[in-house]
Design a protein around this motif. Structure first.
Motif, mmCIF file in Angstrom:
data_model
loop_
_atom_site.group_PDB
_atom_site.id
_atom_site.type_symbol
_atom_site.label_atom_id
_atom_site.label_comp_id
_atom_site.label_asym_id
_atom_site.label_seq_id
_atom_site.Cartn_x
_atom_site.Cartn_y
_atom_site.Cartn_z
ATOM 1 N N SER A 23 74.347 62.036 91.641
ATOM 2 C CA SER A 23 74.977 63.356 91.488
ATOM 3 C C SER A 23 74.184 64.432 92.227
ATOM 4 N N TYR A 24 72.872 64.362 92.116
ATOM 5 C CA TYR A 24 71.991 65.368 92.738
ATOM 6 C C TYR A 24 72.099 65.325 94.260
ATOM 7 N N LEU A 25 72.000 64.141 94.824
ATOM 8 C CA LEU A 25 72.043 64.010 96.283
ATOM 9 C C LEU A 25 73.439 64.299 96.831
ATOM 10 N N ALA A 26 74.463 63.942 96.060
ATOM 11 C CA ALA A 26 75.837 64.231 96.492
ATOM 12 C C ALA A 26 76.076 65.739 96.543
ATOM 13 N N TYR A 27 75.536 66.466 95.568
ATOM 14 C CA TYR A 27 75.692 67.926 95.537
ATOM 15 C C TYR A 27 75.012 68.559 96.747
ATOM 16 N N ILE A 28 73.812 68.082 97.068
ATOM 17 C CA ILE A 28 73.075 68.622 98.219
ATOM 18 C C ILE A 28 73.825 68.334 99.515
ATOM 19 N N GLU A 29 74.358 67.113 99.626
ATOM 20 C CA GLU A 29 75.074 66.732 100.845
ATOM 21 C C GLU A 29 76.332 67.573 101.035
ATOM 22 N N LEU A 30 77.048 67.810 99.947
ATOM 23 C CA LEU A 30 78.273 68.606 100.039
ATOM 24 C C LEU A 30 77.978 70.071 100.339
ATOM 25 N N SER A 31 76.831 70.545 99.854
ATOM 26 C CA SER A 31 76.486 71.957 100.041
ATOM 27 C C SER A 31 75.945 72.250 101.427
ATOM 28 N N GLY A 32 75.447 71.224 102.103
ATOM 29 C CA GLY A 32 74.877 71.433 103.428
ATOM 30 C C GLY A 32 73.668 72.348 103.350
ATOM 31 N N ASN A 33 73.653 73.369 104.202
ATOM 32 C CA ASN A 33 72.540 74.321 104.204
ATOM 33 C C ASN A 33 72.790 75.526 103.306
ATOM 34 N N ALA A 34 73.861 75.465 102.552
ATOM 35 C CA ALA A 34 74.213 76.623 101.715
ATOM 36 C C ALA A 34 74.301 76.200 100.250
ATOM 37 N N ILE A 35 73.177 75.725 99.706
ATOM 38 C CA ILE A 35 73.153 75.277 98.315
ATOM 39 C C ILE A 35 73.241 76.480 97.388
ATOM 40 N N VAL A 36 74.213 76.442 96.521
ATOM 41 C CA VAL A 36 74.355 77.488 95.514
ATOM 42 C C VAL A 36 73.585 77.041 94.271
ATOM 43 N N VAL A 37 72.505 77.757 93.978
ATOM 44 C CA VAL A 37 71.641 77.366 92.865
ATOM 45 C C VAL A 37 72.222 77.908 91.565
ATOM 46 N N THR A 38 73.039 77.099 90.956
ATOM 47 C CA THR A 38 73.631 77.463 89.671
ATOM 48 C C THR A 38 72.768 76.905 88.535
ATOM 49 N N LYS A 39 73.110 77.306 87.323
ATOM 50 C CA LYS A 39 72.387 76.787 86.159
ATOM 51 C C LYS A 39 72.564 75.280 86.054
ATOM 52 N N ALA A 40 73.764 74.796 86.332
ATOM 53 C CA ALA A 40 74.036 73.359 86.270
ATOM 54 C C ALA A 40 73.187 72.606 87.296
ATOM 55 N N PHE A 41 73.057 73.187 88.505
ATOM 56 C CA PHE A 41 72.256 72.537 89.540
ATOM 57 C C PHE A 41 70.773 72.516 89.152
ATOM 58 N N ARG A 42 70.293 73.629 88.590
ATOM 59 C CA ARG A 42 68.884 73.672 88.173
ATOM 60 C C ARG A 42 68.603 72.610 87.108
ATOM 61 N N ASN A 43 69.520 72.472 86.168
ATOM 62 C CA ASN A 43 69.353 71.447 85.127
ATOM 63 C C ASN A 43 69.363 70.040 85.732
ATOM 64 N N LEU A 44 70.267 69.839 86.695
ATOM 65 C CA LEU A 44 70.362 68.534 87.354
ATOM 66 C C LEU A 44 69.091 68.234 88.138
ATOM 67 N N GLU A 45 68.593 69.235 88.848
ATOM 68 C CA GLU A 45 67.380 69.049 89.641
ATOM 69 C C GLU A 45 66.165 68.801 88.746
ATOM 70 N N THR A 46 66.092 69.525 87.640
ATOM 71 C CA THR A 46 64.978 69.342 86.700
ATOM 72 C C THR A 46 64.968 67.923 86.142
ATOM 73 N N GLU A 47 66.149 67.437 85.759
ATOM 74 C CA GLU A 47 66.224 66.077 85.220
ATOM 75 C C GLU A 47 65.906 65.049 86.300
#
Length: 280
Positions: free
Chosen positions: A240-264
Motif C-alpha cells: 500500500s505504501y509503495l503503491a501510494y508513492i508510485e501513484l503520487s509521483g513527485n507530488a506526494i500529498v502528505v495526509t494523516k492517512a499517509f503519515r500513519n501508513l508511513e509510520t507503520e
C-alpha cells in the motif's frame, strides 16, 4: 493445613503458615513458601535453563532411561535419579544465550557410572533404520561380555523418544534399530550405555551422534511463527505504501492517512530487521 501423624512433637506433613513440611527419602524437610516478585535477569536465565533441561527429560522413554541410568548414583543420597540427571545436564549440557538456550545433545548424559563405556562407536543410517556398532573386544578389567547395551533415541522435533533397555550384549558389537517411515527423516539424537548383567554397575552414556540435522526448539518455532506473521503484515503495508508513492509521483500529498501508513511501514521494517526467526 498440616497433619502430624506422630503427635504434637512429630514432623508435620503439609502447610503451616508460610512453611511447607514434607518427607523426602525418609528425611523431614521444611521450606518456606516463596513470594512472587518481578524476576531478575538471572532468574529469567535460570528459569529458562531449567525449563529446557526438564524438556529434555520429559518424554517417558527418556525419564525411564534416566531412572535406570542414574539409579546407582542416587543410592545413599536424598536425591533421586531425575534430580542428578537434571543437575548435570543443566550445568554442562546447555548452549546459547538467554532467551535462546537449548540442549547441547553432544554433552548431555542419560546415565552415569563406573562401568566401561562403549568404545569406537559408529552410527549408520540405512533404508530400514539405524545400525549402532561398538568395540566388542574383551576388557582388561574382567569378564564383561554379557554387559547389556541400553539405547536411547531422542526425537527433539516431536518432543518424544524411544528406549531399548535390553538391546544387545557388549560382545555382540552391534545392534540394529528398525525405524518407522514417519521417523526416518526426523532429527534423531542417539545415546547408549552398558549395564552389567547383575544390574550392579552401569557406564556413562555415550553420544553416538545426530541424524537428519538439528531440530528447532520450541522457542525457535515460536520466533519463526512470530516473524512470519509480522512479515505478512509488512508485505501488506509495504504494498500500500509503495503503491501510494508510485501513484503520487513527485507530488506526494502528505495526509494523516499517509503519515500513519508511513509510520507503520517504517516501524514494521525496523522490527523485521531485528526480530529473531528470520530465514537463514
Amino acid at each position: 493445613m498440616a497433619i502430624s501423624k506422630n503427635g504434637p512433637y512429630g514432623h508435620p506433613n503439609g502447610k503451616i503458615g508460610k512453611l511447607v513440611h514434607y518427607m523426602l527419602k525418609g528425611q523431614p524437610v521444611t521450606r518456606m513458601v516463596g513470594r512472587r516478585t518481578k524476576s531478575s535477569q538471572k532468574q529469567l536465565v535460570n528459569c529458562q535453563a531449567m525449563a529446557v533441561t526438564m524438556g529434555f527429560s520429559r518424554p517417558e522413554s527418556v525419564l525411564k532411561f534416566i531412572n535406570i541410568g542414574f539409579e546407582l548414583e542416587a543410592r545413599g543420597t536424598v536425591k533421586n535419579p531425575h534430580n542428578l540427571a537434571t543437575s548435570y545436564n543443566k550445568k554442562f549440557a546447555l548452549k546459547g544465550e538467554y532467551p535462546n538456550l537449548k540442549i547441547d545433545y553432544s554433552k548431555a548424559m542419560v546415565s552415569q557410572g563406573s562401568l566401561a563405556a562403549p568404545r569406537d562407536t559408529k552410527l549408520v543410517k540405512t533404508a530400514a533404520g539405524l545400525e549402532l556398532s561398538w568395540d566388542s573386544s574383551p576388557l582388561e578389567t574382567g569378564n564383561h561380555e554379557d554387559d547389556i547395551a541400553m539405547i536411547l533415541l531422542c526425537y527433539p522435533g516431536l518432543e518424544d523418544a524411544s528406549s531399548y533397555l535390553n538391546a544387545a550384549k557388549r560382545e555382540d558389537g552391534k545392534h540394529f534399530v528398525k525405524l518407522n517411515e514417519s521417523l526416518s527423516d526426523q532429527p534423531i539424537e542417539v545415546y547408549m550405555c552398558f549395564k552389567s548383567a547383575d544390574g550392579k554397575e552401569i557406564s556413562n552414556s555415550v553420544y553416538f551422534g545426530n541424524l537428519n540435522g538439528e531440530a528447532e526448539t520450541a522457542e525457535e518455532r515460536h520466533q519463526k511463527k512470530k516473524y512470519e506473521a509480522l512479515k505478512t503484515r509488512f508485505d501488506q503495508v509495504a504494498a500500500s505504501y509503495l503503491a501510494y508513492i508510485e501513484l503520487s509521483g513527485n507530488a506526494i500529498v502528505v495526509t494523516k492517512a499517509f503519515r500513519n501508513l508511513e509510520t507503520e511501514y517504517l516501524a514494521l521494517k525496523s522490527k523485521l530487521d531485528n526480530l529473531p526467526g528470520k530465514p537463514s
